[in-house]
Design a protein around this motif. Structure first.
Motif, PDB file in Angstrom:
ATOM      1  N   HIS A 123       0.815  -1.233   0.000  1.00 38.68           N
ATOM      2  CA  HIS A 123       0.000   0.000   0.000  1.00 38.68           C
ATOM      3  C   HIS A 123       0.846   1.280   0.000  1.00 38.68           C
ATOM      4  O   HIS A 123       2.064   1.230   0.119  1.00 38.68           O
ATOM      5  CB  HIS A 123      -1.002  -0.004   1.152  1.00 38.68           C
TER       6      HIS A 123
ATOM      7  N   LYS B  84      -7.423   0.824   4.496  1.00 44.77           N
ATOM      8  CA  LYS B  84      -6.088   0.439   4.972  1.00 44.77           C
ATOM      9  C   LYS B  84      -5.579   1.358   6.071  1.00 44.77           C
ATOM     10  O   LYS B  84      -4.460   1.878   6.008  1.00 44.77           O
ATOM     11  CB  LYS B  84      -5.088   0.404   3.799  1.00 44.77           C
TER      12      LYS B  84
ATOM     13  N   GLU C  50      -1.785   1.950   7.448  1.00 45.83           N
ATOM     14  CA  GLU C  50      -1.038   0.722   7.161  1.00 45.83           C
ATOM     15  C   GLU C  50       0.205   0.989   6.323  1.00 45.83           C
ATOM     16  O   GLU C  50       1.244   0.370   6.548  1.00 45.83           O
ATOM     17  CB  GLU C  50      -1.931  -0.329   6.477  1.00 45.83           C
TER      18      GLU C  50
ATOM     19  N   HIS D 261       2.429  -6.605   6.070  1.00 44.21           N
ATOM     20  CA  HIS D 261       1.098  -5.974   6.171  1.00 44.21           C
ATOM     21  C   HIS D 261       0.619  -5.936   7.612  1.00 44.21           C
ATOM     22  O   HIS D 261       1.144  -6.629   8.482  1.00 44.21           O
ATOM     23  CB  HIS D 261       0.066  -6.773   5.357  1.00 44.21           C
ATOM     24  N   ALA D 262      -0.440  -5.134   7.827  1.00 43.54           N
ATOM     25  CA  ALA D 262      -1.213  -5.216   9.065  1.00 43.54           C
ATOM     26  C   ALA D 262      -2.602  -5.702   8.668  1.00 43.54           C
ATOM     27  O   ALA D 262      -3.119  -5.358   7.601  1.00 43.54           O
ATOM     28  CB  ALA D 262      -1.301  -3.855   9.738  1.00 43.54           C
TER      29      ALA D 262
ATOM     30  N   GLN E  19      -4.111  -8.951  -2.158  1.00 40.66           N
ATOM     31  CA  GLN E  19      -2.806  -9.051  -1.502  1.00 40.66           C
ATOM     32  C   GLN E  19      -2.063 -10.284  -1.979  1.00 40.66           C
ATOM     33  O   GLN E  19      -0.852 -10.280  -2.093  1.00 40.66           O
ATOM     34  CB  GLN E  19      -2.985  -9.128   0.009  1.00 40.66           C
TER      35      GLN E  19
HETATM   36 ZN   LIG Z   1      -2.207  -4.764   3.703  1.00 35.25          ZN
END
Ligand SMILES: [Zn+2]
Length: 194
Positions: free
Chosen positions: A9, A16, A29, A86-87, A140
């Motif tokens: 991102h 996000k 994010e 990622h989160a 993703q």
């Molecule tokens: Zn992500």
């Protein structure tokens, strides 16, 4: 070999982000992913492991371009593997890792991440999911499906769950998440998976 690091991102990506918490704080994010990626690259360098950040830009780089960059680096540096940071979101809690489907070296590397997560986040729910059937995650998973190298994607706690989000907003939490990646990568290298 190089550890290829993807931070998902960009500053311009919609959604996000965490809700705005009562104290006015909020996690984005893109910022979290980049911060962990930078910390990880620095820590790996101190251990003598080469890495490359495939998205140095602050903006979102489209998935096809990220995959192109990964495959180009892999072509020139066989033995490399991808870690996409990622989160998570969707109202859960804990840590999880995803792998490219049917690529056994990805599974071996993911196993190192699970072991490291269980050690460094002992109070958390640790999940490994090898399927890609979840529609929400399809976008993703593009980086896992279309890259030629072994690839894992880490979802580092849930940014829309207050306790999880507090942790990954904190300095201590970010250090733990970085250490988790470093330990897992060193384990994977030591075991000959890279
Ligand atoms: Zn992500």
């Amino acid at each position: 070999m190089k550890v290829i690091i993807d931070n998902g991102h960009g500053v311009d990506t919609h959604g996000k982000r965490s809700p705005k918490w009562a104290d006015g704080s909020q996690l984005f994010e893109w910022e979290f992913n980049r911060d962990i990626a930078k910390r990880l690259a620095k820590a790996l360098k101190s251990k003598g492991v080469e890495s490359v950040l495939i998205v140095p830009e602050q903006t979102d780089v489209e998935l096809s371009e990220r995959v192109r960059r990964v495959n180009e680096i892999y072509r020139r540096n066989p033995g490399s593997f991808l870690v996409s940071i990622h989160a998570n979101a969707g109202g859960g809690t804990g840590w999880e890792v995803f792998t490219s489907v049917g690529e056994t070296r990805s599974d071996d590397i993911a196993e190192c991440f699970v072991k490291s997560a269980e050690k460094l986040l002992p109070w958390m729910n640790i999940r490994k999911d090898m399927t890609d059937g979840d529609g929400d995650k399809e976008a993703q998973f593009y980086v896992l499906k279309h890259t030629h190298c072994p690839a894992v994607l880490t979802e580092n706690l849930f940014m829309d769950t207050v306790e999880d989000c507090r942790f990954i907003m904190s300095e201590k939490g970010r250090q733990v998440i970085t250490d988790l990646h470093v330990e897992a990568i060193l384990m994977a290298i030591n075991k000959g998976y890279a």
